[in-house]
Structures are given as C-alpha cells and as structure tokens.
Design an enzyme around this catalytic site. Structure first.
Site, PDB file in Angstrom:
ATOM      1  CG  ASP A 141      -1.871   1.133   1.149  1.00 21.41           C
ATOM      2  OD1 ASP A 141      -2.623   1.438   2.033  1.00 21.41           O
ATOM      3  OD2 ASP A 141      -2.097   1.328   0.016  1.00 21.41           O
ATOM      4  CE  LYS A 144      -1.157   3.315  -3.878  1.00 13.31           C
ATOM      5  NZ  LYS A 144      -0.786   2.651  -2.647  1.00 13.31           N
ATOM      6  CG  ASP A 169      -5.483  -0.270  -1.037  1.00 13.27           C
ATOM      7  OD1 ASP A 169      -5.129   0.784  -0.595  1.00 13.27           O
ATOM      8  OD2 ASP A 169      -6.429  -0.619  -1.557  1.00 13.27           O
ATOM      9  CG  ASN A 170      -4.511   2.024  -3.283  1.00 13.75           C
ATOM     10  OD1 ASN A 170      -3.834   2.190  -2.675  1.00 13.75           O
ATOM     11  ND2 ASN A 170      -5.770   2.656  -3.109  1.00 13.75           N
ATOM     12  CD  GLU A 199      -8.633   4.593   0.202  1.00 16.74           C
ATOM     13  OE1 GLU A 199      -8.691   3.680  -0.472  1.00 16.74           O
ATOM     14  OE2 GLU A 199      -7.433   5.215   0.003  1.00 16.74           O
TER      15      GLU A 199
HETATM   16  O1  LIG Z   1      -0.743   7.277  -3.019  1.00 21.40           O
HETATM   17  C1  LIG Z   1      -1.308   6.254  -2.335  1.00 21.40           C
HETATM   18  N1  LIG Z   1      -0.794   5.681  -1.545  1.00 21.40           N
HETATM   19  C2  LIG Z   1       0.947   5.798  -1.375  1.00 21.40           C
HETATM   20  C3  LIG Z   1       1.272   5.663  -0.028  1.00 21.40           C
HETATM   21  C4  LIG Z   1       2.451   5.997   0.385  1.00 21.40           C
HETATM   22  C5  LIG Z   1       2.628   5.617   1.979  1.00 21.40           C
HETATM   23  O2  LIG Z   1       3.879   4.805   2.054  1.00 21.40           O
HETATM   24  C6  LIG Z   1       4.927   6.022   2.027  1.00 21.40           C
HETATM   25  S1  LIG Z   1       6.106   5.732   0.917  1.00 21.40           S
HETATM   26  C7  LIG Z   1       6.984   4.249   1.239  1.00 21.40           C
HETATM   27  C8  LIG Z   1       6.709   3.519   2.275  1.00 21.40           C
HETATM   28  C9  LIG Z   1       7.713   2.355   2.484  1.00 21.40           C
HETATM   29  N2  LIG Z   1       8.702   2.343   1.474  1.00 21.40           N
HETATM   30  C10 LIG Z   1       8.910   3.083   0.305  1.00 21.40           C
HETATM   31  C11 LIG Z   1       8.080   3.942   0.300  1.00 21.40           C
HETATM   32  C12 LIG Z   1       4.364   7.390   2.270  1.00 21.40           C
HETATM   33  O3  LIG Z   1       5.328   7.832   3.046  1.00 21.40           O
HETATM   34  C13 LIG Z   1       2.966   6.886   2.645  1.00 21.40           C
HETATM   35  O4  LIG Z   1       2.812   6.518   3.899  1.00 21.40           O
HETATM   36  C14 LIG Z   1      -2.917   6.318  -2.412  1.00 21.40           C
HETATM   37  C15 LIG Z   1      -3.453   7.073  -3.190  1.00 21.40           C
HETATM   38  C16 LIG Z   1      -4.823   6.998  -3.125  1.00 21.40           C
HETATM   39  N3  LIG Z   1      -5.753   7.916  -3.782  1.00 21.40           N
HETATM   40  O5  LIG Z   1      -6.830   7.835  -3.940  1.00 21.40           O
HETATM   41  O6  LIG Z   1      -5.042   8.872  -4.262  1.00 21.40           O
HETATM   42  C17 LIG Z   1      -5.660   6.024  -2.373  1.00 21.40           C
HETATM   43  C18 LIG Z   1      -4.801   5.130  -1.462  1.00 21.40           C
HETATM   44  O7  LIG Z   1      -5.401   3.828  -0.950  1.00 21.40           O
HETATM   45  C19 LIG Z   1      -3.441   5.264  -1.757  1.00 21.40           C
HETATM   46  O8  LIG Z   1      -2.757   4.085  -0.989  1.00 21.40           O
HETATM   47 MG   LIG Z   2      -4.261   2.633  -0.376  1.00 21.66          MG
END
Ligand SMILES: O=C(NC/C=C/[C@H]1O[C@@H](Sc2ccncc2)[C@H](O)[C@@H]1O)c1cc([N+](=O)[O-])cc(O)c1O
Ligand SMILES: [Mg+2]
Length: 214
Positions: A141, A144, A169-170, A199
C-alpha cells in the site's frame, strides 16, 4: 502553524477511541475520513476484504509496505495470533510518528515493528535485521510505482515462500498497471481480484490477492 491531516486524524483517535480497543480506533478513523477529511487509509469496505484474507492466511509473519497513519497496521495486527509479528515500513518520518501513536492507542505495540525507511533499502535486510526468514503475508500500500520492483526484490531476496500471499491495495485507483500485468501473467503467481471501491468513495478500486507458487 496549522496542523497536518495525519495530526488531526490522530486527534480524532485520541478523542473518540478507547485506549486498547483496536476496533474503536478503526471506527474513529473511518468516521473522521468519511465525515471530516478524506485520507488514504484502505478504509472500511476494502478493510473487510483485508480482514478476510488475514483471517484465511492466519499469518505468523506479515510485512506491510506503506504504514501512513497505521490504519491497516491496526486492522491486520488486531487479527494476529499472540506470537505473530507484523513489520511495517514507512518512509516519511512525520507519518511514522503519527502511526506509532495510533498503534499504541490501539494497544498493539507488542505485535508491530514500525521501521522508518524505504522498502527498497529494507527488504534485502529483513533476515539479518529482524530474524524473519519468509513472510506469510505482504500488504502492499505504498508508492504505486514501487509495487512491481519491490515484488521482484522480495523474490530475489528469498523472503517469499511457496504459498506466501501478496495483497495489493489500489490496483485500479490510483492503479498499478505494471504490477497487475505481472502478477496476472506470471506462472509464478495465482492471482485473484477483489472488486471494491476507493476508500470512502463510490469510485471503483480493488485488492489483488496473489499467491506466490515458488
Ligand atoms: O498514493 C497512495 N498511497 C501511497 C502511500 C504511500 C505511503 O507509503 C509511504 S512511501 C514508502 C513506504 C515504504 N517504502 C517505500 C516508500 C508514504 O510515506 C506513505 O505513507 C494512495 C492514493 C490513493 N488515492 O486515492 O489517491 C488511495 C490510496 O489507497 C493510496 O494508498
Ligand atoms: Mg492504499
């Protein structure tokens, strides 16, 4: 200075949830995100699918890529047996600080190890650093565009075993097209799509469950 959304989400947990009660933490976050401010937690609808997969796998070791505020960390950890271990990787220190407090409020610190850093750096070090040989379940998650490279890295590092389950996810929104094409066409994975919604919205999204065949 103005607070951040994760800080306001934590405030909602501390105000509305009961310490040591993971379900009340989950409910407080879902209520906040549905009624106050949207946030990118896996949410309640996809969360039920996540719960079902966790219960079916009944994992002793779980790896979560992308902690954010710890919502899915709490959802997963609350279902784990006593000696099970969940390692969650978070890149952003501000998010990690919030997630630690959310996980603590739920009373799940004993089951969770939150590691600050990037998946690409930590996946190769899982065995030596945490004494985990393989993961029974991986929840993807995070960024992406990292799902596919990190999956290939997990294979190369040998932290997947025959039967390890990847749950992503996603895969529709925002979408992970290269990952989806890979797990659906590779002979080394048995993949299944669980249709749901992004979500707290009516937009289509879903989870992809992929069993590593070794
Ligand atoms: O962008 C999305 N998720 C990216 C999540 C990223 C998470 O993971 C780390 S990066 C990391 C952590 C560990 N290792 C490397 C990098 C970031 O600091 C954040 O906490 C997202 C976007 C939408 N949306 O609707 O736009 C909906 C969702 O469910 C999503 O998950
Ligand atoms: Mg997500």
């Amino acid at each position: 200075t103005r607070s951040t959304r994760p800080q306001r989400l934590l405030g909602a947990v501390q105000k509305n949830a009961t310490r040591g009660d993971p379900c009340s933490v989950i409910q407080a976050i879902d209520h906040f995100c549905r009624n106050k401010e949207w946030a990118m937690n896996v949410g309640d609808e996809k969360g039920c699918i996540l719960d079902a997969v966790v219960s079916e796998v009944n994992p002793a070791t779980v790896l979560e890529l992308g902690t954010y505020c710890g919502y899915s960390t709490v959802r997963i950890a609350r279902l784990l047996p006593p000696d099970a271990k969940l390692i969650t990787l978070e890149f952003n220190p501000d998010f990690a600080a919030i997630a630690r407090q959310v996980i603590a409020w739920a009373g799940l610190e004993e089951k969770v190890q939150l590691v600050e850093g990037a998946s690409g750096d930590w996946i190769p070090r899982m065995k030596e650093q945490f004494g985990v040989k393989t993961f029974d379940l991986v929840f993807l998650d995070h960024w992406k565009d990292r799902y596919l490279p990190d999956t290939k890295l997990m294979e190369e590092c040998g932290i997947l075993r025959k039967g390890s389950v990847l749950l992503a996810d996603n895969v529709i929104c925002p979408g992970t097209p290269d990952y989806l094409e890979f797990v659906r066409n590779s002979p080394r994975y048995e993949s299944q799509y669980f249709k749901s919604h992004l979500e707290y919205t009516k937009v289509e999204d879903g989870l992809e469950k992929s069993v590593f065949l070794g």
